[in-house]
Scaffold this motif. Structure first.
Motif, PDB file in Angstrom:
ATOM      1  N   VAL A 618       0.761  -0.876  -0.062  1.00 33.80           N
ATOM      2  CA  VAL A 618       0.160   0.244  -0.046  1.00 33.80           C
ATOM      3  C   VAL A 618       1.213   1.284  -0.482  1.00 33.80           C
ATOM      4  O   VAL A 618       1.136   2.636  -0.680  1.00 33.80           O
ATOM      5  CB  VAL A 618      -0.744  -0.386   1.470  1.00 33.80           C
ATOM      6  N   LYS A 619       1.558   1.230   0.764  1.00 35.60           N
ATOM      7  CA  LYS A 619       2.867   2.038   0.981  1.00 35.60           C
ATOM      8  C   LYS A 619       3.345   3.202   0.998  1.00 35.60           C
ATOM      9  O   LYS A 619       4.284   3.867  -0.718  1.00 35.60           O
ATOM     10  CB  LYS A 619       3.335   2.844   2.502  1.00 35.60           C
ATOM     11  N   ALA A 620       4.740   1.379   0.351  1.00 35.62           N
ATOM     12  CA  ALA A 620       5.539   1.370  -0.770  1.00 35.62           C
ATOM     13  C   ALA A 620       5.280   0.958  -2.188  1.00 35.62           C
ATOM     14  O   ALA A 620       6.286   1.508  -3.169  1.00 35.62           O
ATOM     15  CB  ALA A 620       6.948   0.281  -0.529  1.00 35.62           C
ATOM     16  N   ARG A 621       4.162   1.011  -2.199  1.00 32.01           N
ATOM     17  CA  ARG A 621       3.900   0.415  -3.957  1.00 32.01           C
ATOM     18  C   ARG A 621       4.602  -0.511  -4.178  1.00 32.01           C
ATOM     19  O   ARG A 621       5.548  -0.672  -5.703  1.00 32.01           O
ATOM     20  CB  ARG A 621       3.667   0.911  -4.787  1.00 32.01           C
ATOM     21  N   ALA A 622       5.628  -1.962  -3.850  1.00 31.83           N
ATOM     22  CA  ALA A 622       6.014  -2.875  -4.498  1.00 31.83           C
ATOM     23  C   ALA A 622       5.726  -3.845  -4.673  1.00 31.83           C
ATOM     24  O   ALA A 622       4.166  -4.331  -4.441  1.00 31.83           O
ATOM     25  CB  ALA A 622       6.914  -2.994  -2.673  1.00 31.83           C
ATOM     26  N   SER A 623       6.426  -3.973  -5.520  1.00 27.88           N
ATOM     27  CA  SER A 623       5.721  -5.692  -5.920  1.00 27.88           C
ATOM     28  C   SER A 623       5.804  -6.740  -4.788  1.00 27.88           C
ATOM     29  O   SER A 623       6.310  -7.082  -4.278  1.00 27.88           O
ATOM     30  CB  SER A 623       6.901  -6.064  -7.506  1.00 27.88           C
ATOM     31  N   VAL A 624       4.721  -8.079  -5.635  1.00 21.64           N
ATOM     32  CA  VAL A 624       4.345  -8.930  -5.229  1.00 21.64           C
ATOM     33  C   VAL A 624       5.806 -10.036  -4.940  1.00 21.64           C
ATOM     34  O   VAL A 624       5.950 -10.065  -3.336  1.00 21.64           O
ATOM     35  CB  VAL A 624       3.316  -9.635  -5.912  1.00 21.64           C
ATOM     36  N   LEU A 625       6.603  -9.854  -5.568  1.00 17.21           N
ATOM     37  CA  LEU A 625       7.485 -10.413  -5.267  1.00 17.21           C
ATOM     38  C   LEU A 625       8.225  -9.880  -4.503  1.00 17.21           C
ATOM     39  O   LEU A 625       8.967 -10.350  -3.687  1.00 17.21           O
ATOM     40  CB  LEU A 625       8.320 -11.154  -6.660  1.00 17.21           C
ATOM     41  N   ARG A 626       8.863  -8.587  -4.733  1.00 21.93           N
ATOM     42  CA  ARG A 626       9.413  -7.824  -3.742  1.00 21.93           C
ATOM     43  C   ARG A 626       9.140  -8.090  -1.672  1.00 21.93           C
ATOM     44  O   ARG A 626       9.244  -8.299  -1.416  1.00 21.93           O
ATOM     45  CB  ARG A 626      10.307  -6.704  -3.737  1.00 21.93           C
ATOM     46  N   THR A 627       8.042  -7.925  -2.119  1.00 23.02           N
ATOM     47  CA  THR A 627       7.210  -8.030  -0.611  1.00 23.02           C
ATOM     48  C   THR A 627       7.072  -9.210   0.114  1.00 23.02           C
ATOM     49  O   THR A 627       7.680  -9.220   0.513  1.00 23.02           O
ATOM     50  CB  THR A 627       5.346  -7.703  -1.042  1.00 23.02           C
ATOM     51  N   PHE A 628       6.585 -10.560  -0.382  1.00 24.89           N
ATOM     52  CA  PHE A 628       7.263 -11.568  -0.011  1.00 24.89           C
ATOM     53  C   PHE A 628       8.748 -11.731   0.083  1.00 24.89           C
ATOM     54  O   PHE A 628       8.620 -12.338   1.089  1.00 24.89           O
ATOM     55  CB  PHE A 628       6.535 -12.879  -1.646  1.00 24.89           C
ATOM     56  N   VAL A 629       9.323 -11.570  -0.726  1.00 22.79           N
ATOM     57  CA  VAL A 629      10.752 -12.232   0.018  1.00 22.79           C
ATOM     58  C   VAL A 629      11.394 -11.231   1.106  1.00 22.79           C
ATOM     59  O   VAL A 629      11.630 -11.371   2.112  1.00 22.79           O
ATOM     60  CB  VAL A 629      11.893 -11.315  -1.415  1.00 22.79           C
ATOM     61  N   LEU A 630      10.784  -9.506   0.637  1.00 27.98           N
ATOM     62  CA  LEU A 630      11.293  -8.607   2.813  1.00 27.98           C
ATOM     63  C   LEU A 630      10.574  -9.529   3.793  1.00 27.98           C
ATOM     64  O   LEU A 630      10.830  -9.047   4.770  1.00 27.98           O
ATOM     65  CB  LEU A 630      10.742  -7.338   2.075  1.00 27.98           C
ATOM     66  N   CYS A 631       9.181  -9.669   3.329  1.00 27.59           N
ATOM     67  CA  CYS A 631       8.669 -10.019   4.988  1.00 27.59           C
ATOM     68  C   CYS A 631       9.168 -11.961   5.030  1.00 27.59           C
ATOM     69  O   CYS A 631       9.363 -11.877   6.165  1.00 27.59           O
ATOM     70  CB  CYS A 631       6.619 -10.197   3.542  1.00 27.59           C
ATOM     71  N   SER A 632       9.355 -12.116   4.204  1.00 28.68           N
ATOM     72  CA  SER A 632       9.521 -13.661   4.649  1.00 28.68           C
ATOM     73  C   SER A 632      11.496 -13.569   4.585  1.00 28.68           C
ATOM     74  O   SER A 632      11.229 -14.647   6.074  1.00 28.68           O
ATOM     75  CB  SER A 632      10.097 -14.564   3.200  1.00 28.68           C
ATOM     76  N   SER A 633      12.424 -12.983   4.640  1.00 31.17           N
ATOM     77  CA  SER A 633      13.409 -12.162   5.435  1.00 31.17           C
ATOM     78  C   SER A 633      13.191 -11.802   6.087  1.00 31.17           C
ATOM     79  O   SER A 633      13.934 -12.543   7.680  1.00 31.17           O
ATOM     80  CB  SER A 633      13.649 -11.534   4.558  1.00 31.17           C
TER      81      SER A 633
END
Length: 665
Positions: A618-633
């Protein structure tokens, strides 16, 4: 003595000792980079691994970690405006503005060079004073320590911003908040509202992170940009070292302050950087740039907080009296490996003492070198869009705050203090003054009570008290002169004319905040009257004085004195008001509040995962893939860190309900 000195040098130069020393330094670097953890958490993490180790080898790891944390915690203080530990809070005031201006390299270089200088100076002082420090330290009783707290409070005058009365009032809020919980003299609970969490007082790590870290994170998120506007970090690494050489006498004086304060049990590292910073402002003629990115505001606290480690080791080694929280854990580590602190450290175990001295010096060199080597890569974080960094920083801050008492109330207190910090920053109520008051409140009351019990009012005539009192009077004189000169400058300079045009004409929000502060002191005075004389005299005296000072602020605002220095609203000064592209002041507070509420209901890790996904999309407007990688990390990292530190993260009501053993019908 010379034989012991040379024997210790031979010991520390062995490959095994240097290897373990480097291991302690690396662990200290890792711990110091994460805000809020600091030396206590790092040493506590290391202790279980010391069982069965050879004493001097174990000491190498302990000293390596102790020496480098005051250096490595500078990273977040300079780059992100988040104090790495209580000893690096003053560095934020000028280091972070330098980073935002694109001078992160220069700030870090000056900080690490100053830390190296201070650390080596502390080792030299420890070497020279290890045999003669005993009578000096024993000369400081409760009366002298009380006067030292007054000396610390005298620094508020130069940390009070544009309005001295607001600075003193902010300090009063800190004193009052630091008095929450049991009274030292009687054990009566004050201002706890029947809450068990408040009975032990609010932890310093929660207050430090809430008052500094969260407001800076929210401000950067509202700007929706990187920390530094410069695409390149520049070539400030050599400039920072030149800054130290240019201000060498300031660094030397602050290193001396660090050694003295570090050697006094009870004061520790929570206040030494503020005293050094205040000294730098008081003794400098061109002081207008302090707080806006003056490199001297980095050199002063950094040289003092590393020097304090050498000073803190003096009472720890000679008397078994820790000078700070980290030294208390270090003391436990010494006992664990079979080394008994005390007079024997300067007689039969003198070689071990000098092994510690040499290890401290080498660890400072290795640590500063490692930090300088890593700086170019770590500093590049300032050019990353902050919306991508913020979720991780908020997560680490919440994790660090939960370390305080391992109670969910730590997170609630973090949010409450964070909101207070946001409002204080908006209306220019100095947060450094607030933090000095909070840090000194407990010790100040305890020392006053003990001094009165031992000597009555006659303690005011003791030689040490008179000497420190004279120094305090000189400090107040410089503060008053600084305030007077600032007032003259404000009335005559072109910049002040520009500032006046930015002063808000709608004083309503300021009136509400000042009124809330005034009512807080009124309640504190009421609460003091509910206690016994010894239980309420300190808080009653503070609140009585602060009612007058905060009343002056409130009166000036209520009477619409627009041109007075008490009138300030950062929403107007920064141009946020009316700008539709800037989020509201409380917008990101709601995000953080949602995370904390989620921790209560569904647990820390689940809430972190949901927070990361929602914020990045919502706020950073990151891609789904980047969101998944950052969240998992982030989730894996937090879970691993909690496992290593043997920390049970909040499970939440949902998980507790699922795991509840249900009765069979």
């Amino acid at each position: 003595m010379l034989d012991a000195f040379l024997t210790a040098l031979q010991t520390v130069m062995t490959g095994t000792h240097l290897l373990y020393l480097a291991g302690g330094v690396l662990l200290g670097l890792a711990i110091g980079i994460f805000p809020g953890l600091g030396g206590i958490a790092g040493l506590s993490l290391l202790l279980p691994f010391l069982y069965g180790m050879e004493p001097t080898t174990a000491l190498a790891m302990l000293i390596g970690l102790v020496a480098v944390i005051p250096t490595s915690d500078t990273f977040t203080s300079v780059l992100m405006g988040i104090p790495g530990s209580s000893g690096s809070q003053a560095t934020v005031l000028d280091g972070f503005p330098m980073a935002k201006r694109g001078e992160a390299a220069r700030a870090l270089s000056a900080a690490f060079a100053s830390s190296l200088f201070g650390g080596l100076f502390g080792a030299v002082v420890l070497t020279g004073f290890v045999l003669i420090a005993r009578p000096v330290i024993l000369a400081f009783g409760s009366a002298e320590l009380f006067m030292l707290t007054l000396l610390g409070l005298s620094m508020v005058g130069v940390l009070g911003g544009n309005s001295l009365v607001k600075g003193l009032s902010a300090c009063g809020v800190g004193l009052l908040l630091g008095s929450v919980g049991g009274a030292p003299a009687t054990g009566e609970y004050r201002m706890t509202f029947g809450n068990f969490y408040l009975m032990d007082g609010i932890p310093l790590v929660v207050v430090g992170l809430g008052i500094f870290a969260l407001p800076e994170i929210i401000d950067l998120l509202r700007q929706n940009s990187a920390i530094s506007e410069a695409a390149e970090l520049g070539h400030g690494w050599v400039t920072g070292i030149k800054d130290l050489i240019k201000n060498r006498w300031l660094a030397l004086r602050c290193a001396i302050i660090g050694c003295i304060v570090g050697a006094l049990p009870g004061l520790g590292g929570s206040v030494v950087d503020w005293i050094a910073y205040g000294h730098a402002v008081q003794t400098t003629k061109d002081k207008d740039n302090f707080g806006n990115g003056d490199v001297r505001g980095v050199i002063a606290p950094e040289s003092s907080n590393n020097a304090k480690e050498g000073g803190a080791l003096i009472p720890t080694l000679l008397f078994g009296i820790p000078g700070s929280g980290s030294m208390a854990v270090f003391l436990g580590g010494m006992v664990l490996i079979g080394i008994e602190p005390g007079p024997s450290m300067v007689t039969s175990n003198l070689d071990i003492t000098y092994t510690i001295v040499w290890s401290l010096a080498i660890a400072n060199v290795v640590g500063a070198g490692a930090c300088l080597f890593l700086s170019k890569w770590v500093a590049k974080l300032t050019t990353i869009p902050y919306a991508l960094m913020a979720p991780f920083m908020i997560t680490v801050i919440c994790f660090a705050a939960f370390q305080a008492t391992r109670d969910l109330s730590d997170l609630v207190a973090l949010l409450g203090i964070g909101v207070l910090g946001v409002l204080m920053k908006r209306f220019d109520w100095p947060r450094p003054a607030f933090l000095i008051g909070f840090v000194l409140a407990s010790g100040m009351e305890t020392y006053l009570y003990q001094a009165l019990q031992f000597d009555g009012l006659g303690f005011l005539l003791k030689p040490g008290v008179l000497i420190i009192g004279a120094i305090t009077a000189i400090s107040i004189y410089f503060a008053a002169r600084h305030a007077s000169n600032s007032g003259k400058d404000d009335s005559s300079t072109e910049s002040s004319t520009k500032a006046k045009t930015l002063r808000p004409t709608n004083l309503g929000p300021q009136k509400l905040f000042a009124g809330a502060i005034f009512l807080t002191f009124a309640y504190g005075l009421y609460d003091a009257f509910q206690q016994s004389l010894l239980g309420g005299v300190f808080t009653g005296g503070v609140c009585g004085l602060m009612l007058i000072l905060s009343g002056i602020v409130l009166y000036k605002l209520v009477t619409n004195q627009v041109d007075d220095t008490v009138n300030f609203d950062n929403e107007v000064a920064a141009g946020y008001q009316g700008d539709q592209s800037i989020a509201s002041l409380l917008h990101y507070v709601y995000w953080i509040a949602g995370l904390i509420v989620g921790c209560y209901f569904v647990g820390f890790l689940i809430s972190i995962a949901a927070f990361f996904v929602a914020f990045l999309l919502v706020k950073a407007r990151a891609s789904v893939l980047r969101t998944f990688v950052l969240c998992s990390s982030a989730v894996v990292f937090m879970a691993t860190l909690a496992h290593v530190m043997v920390l049970d993260l909040p499970s939440g009501l949902l998980q507790e309900t699922v795991n509840m053993p249900w009765p069979l019908n």
